[in-house]
Design an enzyme around this catalytic site. Structure first.
Site, mmCIF file in Angstrom:
data_model
loop_
_atom_site.group_PDB
_atom_site.id
_atom_site.type_symbol
_atom_site.label_atom_id
_atom_site.label_comp_id
_atom_site.label_asym_id
_atom_site.label_seq_id
_atom_site.Cartn_x
_atom_site.Cartn_y
_atom_site.Cartn_z
ATOM 1 N N CYS A 115 13.421 49.750 33.828
ATOM 2 C CA CYS A 115 12.798 48.824 34.774
ATOM 3 C C CYS A 115 13.837 47.765 35.078
ATOM 4 O O CYS A 115 14.092 46.882 34.263
ATOM 5 C CB CYS A 115 11.533 48.193 34.193
ATOM 6 N N CYS A 166 12.144 44.007 35.694
ATOM 7 C CA CYS A 166 11.467 43.249 34.629
ATOM 8 C C CYS A 166 11.436 44.090 33.368
ATOM 9 O O CYS A 166 12.489 44.339 32.780
ATOM 10 C CB CYS A 166 10.088 42.763 35.074
ATOM 11 N N SER A 167 10.264 44.547 32.959
ATOM 12 C CA SER A 167 10.188 45.245 31.678
ATOM 13 C C SER A 167 9.038 46.239 31.672
ATOM 14 O O SER A 167 8.443 46.475 30.633
ATOM 15 C CB SER A 167 10.003 44.232 30.556
ATOM 16 N N CYS A 168 8.701 46.801 32.836
ATOM 17 C CA CYS A 168 7.553 47.708 32.932
ATOM 18 C C CYS A 168 7.685 48.843 31.922
ATOM 19 O O CYS A 168 8.744 49.464 31.810
ATOM 20 C CB CYS A 168 7.458 48.266 34.351
#
Lengths: 218, 201
Positions: free
Chosen positions: B105, B108-110
């Site tokens: 991702c 972000c940090s999906c």
């Protein structure tokens, strides 16, 4: 917002550093941030969570650990809702060791928070009627995006790719809010289209792109 | 607005600040600490890569399940009682003799919480997020996975609502293993795509 969070393709961050036997939360405070975020979000709502992180400032973003980004966003939402005043958290933290009162409980809320980690959907969300593109279509990512939060990485803007399939539908998270449900596509980009002649051979990047950010390509 | 936020950079450590924030919200009756405790407990004891490993092992054992999993990840994963937040729209991508898949991702940090739990720090780090889309083969090699040259690498950047799980290839020599023994071979990294399962010697 074209901030530091949009990292795809940047150079200069060094090697990927992994850690053996990593725990979910490295220190208790990280778990508290995650818990406060979900507890608060399910009570008051936290709109624009990602946007709040992106506006923390590029230097602060890079200088702080991941859960501090979350803490910033949660605090920002609490201030906006009027539940805390700006600067109040900092002042309380600076005043000495904080004791969180343990006397109150809310078993229904705790159970609701547990329940969101159980299946509540039978299938993926479908694309809305009238999706503009289909698998196999050649598309190009637009260059024009909002200065507020957007979900289209810089490294694919202006680049042509192929729709691998329709990824379904989701509300577009953009600007100050979520919009209507929009078709989302898995779009395949050849590594050479993204990075030029120096790209690794045999690599393809698939990015999930909202319909708004795509136009037909010849 | 951006500059105001940047200038308001706090001084107190994050651990003290989250305690202060939790205390203020509890004192004002907005949330309770047992609700926060519940979230921590779920991530420490209920959701995690052991869930994803069950999905993979089932797919290796049952061709019908594998087909359903690839067609609609959300529905097939729910068959095993697994699902929920950040797993509402699951796409399972299958490694084959010709293709290796890996997930990142960049924005972000999906990450698919129900099947993999909390992402490791490296997944959320600038080096991984910046480099995986640009030089996947090199990054994978650095992380200990030499992808054979004959295999194409497909990097999935989860930039919208879909969350990904890599279905690794079943390692050779595992024909006689039961489903739970197969699941024990499947690590978190295999399901992100930065490792492949190996049969312990």
């Amino acid at each position: 917002m074209d901030g530091i969070h949009d990292m795809g393709g940047m150079e200069g961050f060094g090697p990927v550093v992994t850690e053996a036997d990593e725990l979910p939360f490295h220190e208790p405070w990280e778990g508290r941030v995650h818990g406060v975020m979900l507890a608060y979000a399910t009570k008051r709502g936290i709109a624009n969570f990602r946007s709040r992180i992106e506006t923390m400032g590029n230097d602060y973003y890079l200088a702080s650990p991941y859960y501090e980004h979350w803490l910033h966003a949660v605090e920002d939402a609490c201030v906006e809702h009027g539940d805390v005043q700006r600067g109040e958290v900092e002042a309380r933290a600076a005043a000495g060791a904080v004791t969180v009162p343990r006397g109150r409980s809310d078993p229904d809320h705790a159970e609701m928070l547990r329940s969101i980690f159980r299946p509540f959907k039978g299938t993926r969300d479908p694309a809305p009627e009238g999706a503009r593109f289909r698998a196999g279509d050649r598309v190009r990512v637009v260059r024009t995006v909002t200065h507020a939060h957007n979900r289209v990485p810089r490294y694919v803007r202006g680049v042509a790719g192929i729709v691998e399939s329709v990824a379904g539908g989701a509300p577009l998270e953009e600007g100050p809010a979520y919009g209507d449900v929009m078709a989302v596509y898995h779009v395949e980009f050849a590594a050479t289209a993204l990075w030029g002649d120096g790209a690794e051979r045999g690599a393809t990047v698939i990015v999930d792109v909202y319909e708004k950010y795509l136009e037909p390509a010849s | 607005m951006t500059d105001q936020h940047a200038n308001a950079r706090p001084v107190a450590p994050a651990a003290a600040r989250v305690a202060a924030l939790e205390a203020l919200l509890v004192e004002r009756g907005v949330i309770t600490s047992d609700a926060v405790d519940a979230v921590v407990d779920v991530f420490e004891h209920e959701v995690g890569p052991q869930n994803g490993a069950r999905v993979v092992a089932r797919a290796w054992m049952d061709p019908g399940y594998r087909a359903r999993l690839l067609a609609d990840g959300t529905a097939a994963i729910a068959e095993l009682g697994i699902g929920g937040a950040e797993g509402e729209n699951m796409r399972v991508v299958e490694n084959t003799d010709d293709v290796h898949n890996v997930v990142v991702c960049t924005l972000c940090s999906c990450y698919p919480w129900p099947v993999l739990g909390i992402p490791p720090v490296w997944y959320k780090s600038a080096p991984y997020r910046s480099r995986m889309v640009r030089e996947p083969r090199a990054v994978l090699a650095e992380m200990g996975l030499d992808v054979p040259v004959r295999k194409d690498i497909r990097v999935w950047d989860s930039s919208a609502h879909v969350r990904y799980l890599v279905l690794p290839e079943r390692p050779p020599g595992t024909d006689g293993l039961a489903e739970d023994a197969l699941a024990a071979l499947v690590t978190r990294d295999c399901m992100i795509g930065v490792a492949v399962p190996v049969l312990a010697p």
